[in-house]
Structures are given as C-alpha cells and as structure tokens.
Scaffold this motif. Structure first.
Motif, PDB file in Angstrom:
ATOM      1  N   GLU A   8       0.852  -1.178   0.000  1.00  0.00           N
ATOM      2  CA  GLU A   8       0.000   0.000   0.000  1.00  0.00           C
ATOM      3  C   GLU A   8       0.893   1.234   0.000  1.00  0.00           C
ATOM      4  O   GLU A   8       1.706   1.424   0.905  1.00  0.00           O
ATOM      5  CB  GLU A   8      -0.911   0.016   1.216  1.00  0.00           C
ATOM      6  CG  GLU A   8      -1.841   1.209   1.235  1.00  0.00           C
ATOM      7  CD  GLU A   8      -3.042   1.013   2.126  1.00  0.00           C
ATOM      8  OE1 GLU A   8      -3.806   1.977   2.288  1.00  0.00           O
ATOM      9  OE2 GLU A   8      -3.215  -0.092   2.661  1.00  0.00           O
ATOM     10  N   PHE A   9       0.743   2.079  -1.018  1.00  0.00           N
ATOM     11  CA  PHE A   9       1.555   3.282  -1.147  1.00  0.00           C
ATOM     12  C   PHE A   9       0.882   4.430  -0.412  1.00  0.00           C
ATOM     13  O   PHE A   9      -0.289   4.737  -0.643  1.00  0.00           O
ATOM     14  CB  PHE A   9       1.772   3.613  -2.618  1.00  0.00           C
ATOM     15  CG  PHE A   9       2.685   2.642  -3.310  1.00  0.00           C
ATOM     16  CD1 PHE A   9       4.054   2.842  -3.298  1.00  0.00           C
ATOM     17  CD2 PHE A   9       2.170   1.513  -3.937  1.00  0.00           C
ATOM     18  CE1 PHE A   9       4.906   1.934  -3.909  1.00  0.00           C
ATOM     19  CE2 PHE A   9       3.011   0.603  -4.553  1.00  0.00           C
ATOM     20  CZ  PHE A   9       4.390   0.812  -4.539  1.00  0.00           C
ATOM     21  N   LEU A  10       1.640   5.066   0.489  1.00  0.00           N
ATOM     22  CA  LEU A  10       1.086   6.112   1.344  1.00  0.00           C
ATOM     23  C   LEU A  10       1.374   7.511   0.822  1.00  0.00           C
ATOM     24  O   LEU A  10       0.551   8.409   0.959  1.00  0.00           O
ATOM     25  CB  LEU A  10       1.637   5.968   2.762  1.00  0.00           C
ATOM     26  CG  LEU A  10       1.369   4.619   3.447  1.00  0.00           C
ATOM     27  CD1 LEU A  10       2.012   4.590   4.816  1.00  0.00           C
ATOM     28  CD2 LEU A  10      -0.121   4.347   3.549  1.00  0.00           C
ATOM     29  N   SER A  11       2.555   7.718   0.251  1.00  0.00           N
ATOM     30  CA  SER A  11       2.880   9.044  -0.276  1.00  0.00           C
ATOM     31  C   SER A  11       4.070   8.963  -1.216  1.00  0.00           C
ATOM     32  O   SER A  11       4.856   8.016  -1.180  1.00  0.00           O
ATOM     33  CB  SER A  11       3.194  10.028   0.858  1.00  0.00           C
ATOM     34  OG  SER A  11       4.400   9.665   1.499  1.00  0.00           O
ATOM     35  N   SER A  12       4.178   9.976  -2.073  1.00  0.00           N
ATOM     36  CA  SER A  12       5.314  10.127  -2.982  1.00  0.00           C
ATOM     37  C   SER A  12       5.692  11.597  -2.986  1.00  0.00           C
ATOM     38  O   SER A  12       4.842  12.449  -3.266  1.00  0.00           O
ATOM     39  CB  SER A  12       4.955   9.679  -4.395  1.00  0.00           C
ATOM     40  OG  SER A  12       4.497   8.340  -4.407  1.00  0.00           O
ATOM     41  N   GLU A  13       6.926  11.901  -2.679  1.00  0.00           N
ATOM     42  CA  GLU A  13       7.351  13.293  -2.562  1.00  0.00           C
ATOM     43  C   GLU A  13       8.601  13.536  -3.413  1.00  0.00           C
ATOM     44  O   GLU A  13       9.591  12.816  -3.291  1.00  0.00           O
ATOM     45  CB  GLU A  13       7.642  13.643  -1.105  1.00  0.00           C
ATOM     46  CG  GLU A  13       6.439  13.455  -0.184  1.00  0.00           C
ATOM     47  CD  GLU A  13       6.784  13.585   1.280  1.00  0.00           C
ATOM     48  OE1 GLU A  13       7.892  14.072   1.581  1.00  0.00           O
ATOM     49  OE2 GLU A  13       5.957  13.181   2.124  1.00  0.00           O
ATOM     50  N   ILE A  14       8.524  14.529  -4.266  1.00  0.00           N
ATOM     51  CA  ILE A  14       9.666  14.854  -5.121  1.00  0.00           C
ATOM     52  C   ILE A  14      10.768  15.509  -4.291  1.00  0.00           C
ATOM     53  O   ILE A  14      10.527  16.476  -3.579  1.00  0.00           O
ATOM     54  CB  ILE A  14       9.249  15.782  -6.268  1.00  0.00           C
ATOM     55  CG1 ILE A  14       8.302  15.053  -7.217  1.00  0.00           C
ATOM     56  CG2 ILE A  14      10.472  16.289  -7.027  1.00  0.00           C
ATOM     57  CD1 ILE A  14       7.806  15.910  -8.363  1.00  0.00           C
ATOM     58  N   LEU A  15      11.968  14.982  -4.405  1.00  0.00           N
ATOM     59  CA  LEU A  15      13.129  15.532  -3.710  1.00  0.00           C
ATOM     60  C   LEU A  15      13.951  16.442  -4.619  1.00  0.00           C
ATOM     61  O   LEU A  15      14.570  17.391  -4.144  1.00  0.00           O
ATOM     62  CB  LEU A  15      14.013  14.396  -3.193  1.00  0.00           C
ATOM     63  CG  LEU A  15      13.367  13.394  -2.227  1.00  0.00           C
ATOM     64  CD1 LEU A  15      14.331  12.256  -1.939  1.00  0.00           C
ATOM     65  CD2 LEU A  15      12.950  14.074  -0.940  1.00  0.00           C
ATOM     66  N   GLU A  16      13.954  16.111  -5.902  1.00  0.00           N
ATOM     67  CA  GLU A  16      14.794  16.868  -6.836  1.00  0.00           C
ATOM     68  C   GLU A  16      14.224  16.740  -8.242  1.00  0.00           C
ATOM     69  O   GLU A  16      13.809  15.659  -8.656  1.00  0.00           O
ATOM     70  CB  GLU A  16      16.230  16.335  -6.788  1.00  0.00           C
ATOM     71  CG  GLU A  16      17.224  17.121  -7.616  1.00  0.00           C
ATOM     72  CD  GLU A  16      18.623  16.547  -7.509  1.00  0.00           C
ATOM     73  OE1 GLU A  16      19.587  17.340  -7.533  1.00  0.00           O
ATOM     74  OE2 GLU A  16      18.759  15.311  -7.424  1.00  0.00           O
ATOM     75  N   THR A  17      14.203  17.869  -8.972  1.00  0.00           N
ATOM     76  CA  THR A  17      13.752  17.893 -10.361  1.00  0.00           C
ATOM     77  C   THR A  17      14.801  18.617 -11.194  1.00  0.00           C
ATOM     78  O   THR A  17      15.261  19.699 -10.817  1.00  0.00           O
ATOM     79  CB  THR A  17      12.400  18.624 -10.495  1.00  0.00           C
ATOM     80  OG1 THR A  17      11.433  17.985  -9.655  1.00  0.00           O
ATOM     81  CG2 THR A  17      11.910  18.596 -11.933  1.00  0.00           C
ATOM     82  N   LYS A  18      15.166  18.014 -12.337  1.00  0.00           N
ATOM     83  CA  LYS A  18      16.122  18.644 -13.247  1.00  0.00           C
ATOM     84  C   LYS A  18      15.584  18.615 -14.674  1.00  0.00           C
ATOM     85  O   LYS A  18      14.948  17.641 -15.092  1.00  0.00           O
ATOM     86  CB  LYS A  18      17.479  17.934 -13.200  1.00  0.00           C
ATOM     87  CG  LYS A  18      18.255  18.132 -11.915  1.00  0.00           C
ATOM     88  CD  LYS A  18      19.621  17.446 -11.990  1.00  0.00           C
ATOM     89  CE  LYS A  18      20.430  17.689 -10.723  1.00  0.00           C
ATOM     90  NZ  LYS A  18      21.764  17.022 -10.793  1.00  0.00           N
ATOM     91  N   ILE A  19      15.864  19.696 -15.410  1.00  0.00           N
ATOM     92  CA  ILE A  19      15.563  19.754 -16.842  1.00  0.00           C
ATOM     93  C   ILE A  19      16.856  20.069 -17.574  1.00  0.00           C
ATOM     94  O   ILE A  19      17.485  21.112 -17.333  1.00  0.00           O
ATOM     95  CB  ILE A  19      14.497  20.823 -17.154  1.00  0.00           C
ATOM     96  CG1 ILE A  19      13.185  20.511 -16.417  1.00  0.00           C
ATOM     97  CG2 ILE A  19      14.250  20.892 -18.666  1.00  0.00           C
ATOM     98  CD1 ILE A  19      12.090  21.526 -16.665  1.00  0.00           C
ATOM     99  N   ASP A  20      17.273  19.126 -18.416  1.00  0.00           N
ATOM    100  CA  ASP A  20      18.548  19.249 -19.143  1.00  0.00           C
ATOM    101  C   ASP A  20      19.705  19.563 -18.195  1.00  0.00           C
ATOM    102  O   ASP A  20      20.587  20.385 -18.493  1.00  0.00           O
ATOM    103  CB  ASP A  20      18.440  20.319 -20.237  1.00  0.00           C
ATOM    104  CG  ASP A  20      17.511  19.896 -21.375  1.00  0.00           C
ATOM    105  OD1 ASP A  20      17.278  18.679 -21.514  1.00  0.00           O
ATOM    106  OD2 ASP A  20      17.016  20.774 -22.099  1.00  0.00           O
ATOM    107  N   GLY A  21      19.682  18.932 -17.036  1.00  0.00           N
ATOM    108  CA  GLY A  21      20.774  19.058 -16.073  1.00  0.00           C
ATOM    109  C   GLY A  21      20.657  20.201 -15.099  1.00  0.00           C
ATOM    110  O   GLY A  21      21.450  20.295 -14.151  1.00  0.00           O
ATOM    111  N   TYR A  22      19.672  21.087 -15.289  1.00  0.00           N
ATOM    112  CA  TYR A  22      19.499  22.234 -14.399  1.00  0.00           C
ATOM    113  C   TYR A  22      18.389  21.953 -13.377  1.00  0.00           C
ATOM    114  O   TYR A  22      17.291  21.507 -13.740  1.00  0.00           O
ATOM    115  CB  TYR A  22      19.150  23.498 -15.195  1.00  0.00           C
ATOM    116  CG  TYR A  22      20.273  23.982 -16.076  1.00  0.00           C
ATOM    117  CD1 TYR A  22      21.286  24.795 -15.565  1.00  0.00           C
ATOM    118  CD2 TYR A  22      20.336  23.609 -17.424  1.00  0.00           C
ATOM    119  CE1 TYR A  22      22.324  25.241 -16.369  1.00  0.00           C
ATOM    120  CE2 TYR A  22      21.377  24.052 -18.244  1.00  0.00           C
ATOM    121  CZ  TYR A  22      22.364  24.860 -17.699  1.00  0.00           C
ATOM    122  OH  TYR A  22      23.399  25.285 -18.501  1.00  0.00           O
TER     123      TYR A  22
END
Length: 384
Positions: free
Chosen positions: A143-157
């Motif tokens: 059972e999945f309780l949550s998903s939280e983004i820690l880091e986002t990059k676009i073309d390395g930035y």
C-alpha cells in the motif's frame, strides 16, 4: 486510505511502533516550537498476555493502550488524534529520467499533469520490483502512502517544478513511502478497537532528520530488530534502506550465554553502555558481543556496497546505538565503507535537538526517542 487532517496548534499523540518497544508522547506546537507534554515507553516483552488465541495482536494492542494511557496521564489531558510512525513502514528513494518529444515547447498545465501521473506510476513500479527482489512481497500486497519529489532537473538544471519550462531531458528523484498491506491492516484494526484516530502516517525519511549543515552524511537508526539507513549526498536524501539487525540481537546473545531474564539483560546492557560495569564483567560482555557487532557491520557494509561514500558524519540514534561495540566496529572498519579518514561518529540525543530544531523537550533524553521526536516536526509536503 483516508486519514483525518491534522488540526493546527492542537495537541497530538505520536506513536512510534518499533520491533521491540512502543514509544509514545504528546506534543503541541507553540509558535515555531514543539513542546513535549508527556511520554511513555513500553517493551513488548513486558506486556503480560496469557491464554490468548491471538497472542501478537493482544500484546501489541495492550502495549499501545498502556502507552497511550500513561502518556495522557503524564500530560494531564486526553487526545485521540494520532501521528503514527514505526519500523513497519518502508521508504525508498527512486530516480527516473525520460525525454520529451516536443522539447522546444514550454510545459503547460496539461503536460505537467500528465508527466506527474506518469512518474507516479513508474516510481511505484520501480519500488515494487525492488521490494519483490529483496523481500518477496508482491506489488499488490503493498500500500503506497505518499510520494514526494526531492529533486527535479531539466537538461541538467535543477528546477522547483516542470511547469513553464522548455527542455528535453527530465530527471526526477522522489521519496516513496509504503507499507505491506497486511501490516497496515493489523494496526488499523487495533486502532479501531481502541477508538483512536490516525491523523498522519509518517516515515522517518519524511522528517527533518537531517538538520545538520554538512553536505554528505549517513544516519543510522539502530532499533530492536532493525537498523534503518539514511544516506545524504549534497544535502539531498540519496537513499533509504534497512536490514534486520539491532539491539535485540545483542540481548538474545546475552540471554543465551548468561541465562538471564529479558529484564536483567536490559539492565545489564544499560550499565554496560553507560560504562558502569566492573572491568572483568565489561570484558566478558564485550567478548560475548564481538561476533554480533561484526555481523551487524557486515550487513551495513552489504547494504552500502553499491554506494561511493564520502561522509562528513555518521549520526547514530536508537537504543542499539548506545552499545559501545557499535561505535567501536564503525571506528575500526569505517574505511571499508567510507572514503577518506575524516568521517566523525556522532550521537543524536533529544536534548541535542533543542537548539537545532527550536524545541522544548521535557524529561526526555533517551536516544530511543530521537527519531520518534523528529516525527513531530513533520510538515506534509505536496504529493505528486
């Protein structure tokens, strides 16, 4: 699964269900401060339940009931709003990357929503596949309780969100919290019987357990039957894992070698950890613990074998961390895991969190409570 939303500035009771004991405390927020009003710790082997058809259920239920009762008595009032944490919860950090076809166009709301739906599904698939390999538990049993983004990059930035940006290569790192369904159902049944309401279910990885300022470090929460590992690189949570070794392995070895009761073993371990035993007794206990400590380190080493680690600090918490044998084996063999020789081993006690986290912790400085207290600093982030 639906949980009641937390009520701001109202007292809450944190229940941290470990493999050996339950830690409980009531807290309230006073501005930016967390104030601890009452606490309790109950060991499962201290709970006397006899002639029961459902022994485990009744032991856990009684331990929770007594912990809640004693905590509320010390605090001087009752609350049935529960923040639940514990070693039955699991978390993993997952990485995902893919390319956009129309990379010269800005990402609009429709595409952003589609991207987040895709990565949510893919993150869960990755976690499920890994968990099947490690534990043999099928995806439908999680059972999945949550998903939280820690880091986002676009073309390395690095960016805060994808909306409004152009780019081809998208990279995401996320923390996914989940639980074997049968484990969650077991606790939900107990809480229903005790008429306690769950407001939040929180894994330690979601809390500010990394309040220190160095870039690379590792946190080890050594409980009864479980050691949890939190790896930080460049101030970002890089990995979360665990292995089934902890303070209880040392206790069972003492029981076997010295024919002592659980209560006597716990007393002896505490005196040993505090350096209060006579030299002959200390040497005997250390000899008994030698193989267990080496085995614990081998398991740690195995879990970190695919990581290149340059850690400024190794932070220890949990009841098992107080055993000098854990610190000794880390000091003696740390070069087998960590590059460089400047890694420092430090303990995190609740009182040490006072200044760092602007808290007011009353009557608690037991390392067993460190990760439990950090649960009260949880601020729900936006799920994707």
């Amino acid at each position: 699964m639906l949980f009641n939303k937390a009520t701001k500035n109202k007292p809450f009771l944190v229940l941290d269900i470990g493999t050996e004991a339950i830690k409980s405390f009531i807290f309230k927020k006073d501005g930016e401060k967390i104030v601890i009003l009452g606490s309790s710790l109950k060991y499962f082997n201290d709970i006397g339940v006899f002639d029961s058809w459902n022994f485990e259920h009744d032991v856990v239920k009684k331990a929770i009931s007594e912990a809640v009762r004693d905590t509320q008595k010390e605090a001087g009032f009752q609350t049935k709003r529960i923040w639940l944490g514990g070693s039955f919860l699991r978390a993993r950090v997952v990485f995902l990357s893919f390319s956009r076809k129309n990379h010269n166009k800005e990402i609009n709301k429709k595409e952003s929503k589609a991207i987040h739906q895709t990565i949510t599904s893919e993150f869960r698939k990755k976690v499920s596949q890994k968990f099947v390999q490690d534990y043999g538990i099928l995806p439908q049993e999680l059972e999945f309780l949550s998903s939280e983004i820690l880091e986002t990059k676009i073309d390395g930035y690095q960016v805060n969100q994808v909306l409004g940006y152009k780019g081809k290569k998208l990279e995401f790192r996320a923390l996914v919290v989940f639980v074997p369904r049968y484990e969650m159902d077991k606790f939900l049944k107990i809480f229903k019987e005790l008429k306690l309401k769950i407001s939040n279910v929180i894994h330690n990885a979601q809390c500010p357990i990394f309040p220190f300022k160095t870039d690379n470090e590792i946190f080890l929460d050594i409980g009864g039957n479980l050691t949890q590992i939190f790896l930080v690189k460049n101030r970002i949570l890089e990995a979360v894992s665990e292995f089934k070794n902890g303070g209880k392995d040392f206790s069972q070895t003492l029981c076997k070698n010295l024919s002592l009761s659980q209560e006597r073993v716990r007393f002896l371990k505490e005196k040993y950890s505090q350096g209060l035993l006579s030299d002959p007794v200390r040497k005997k206990v250390k000899g008994i613990f030698s193989d267990i400590a080496q085995n614990w380190f081998e398991n740690l080493k195995s879990k970190l074998s695919n990581q290149t680690l340059i850690a400024s600090n190794i932070f220890l918490c949990g009841g098992g961390s107080l055993l000098p044998d854990i610190q000794d084996v880390l000091e003696e063999r740390r070069e087998e895991i960590f590059l460089g020789q400047d890694t420092k081993i430090k303990f995190i006690f609740p009182k040490g969190l006072n200044k760092i986290l602007n808290s007011s912790i009353v009557k608690i400085n037991n390392s067993q409570y460190t990760s439990s207290i950090l649960l009260s600093y949880y601020e729900k982030t936006k799920n994707f």
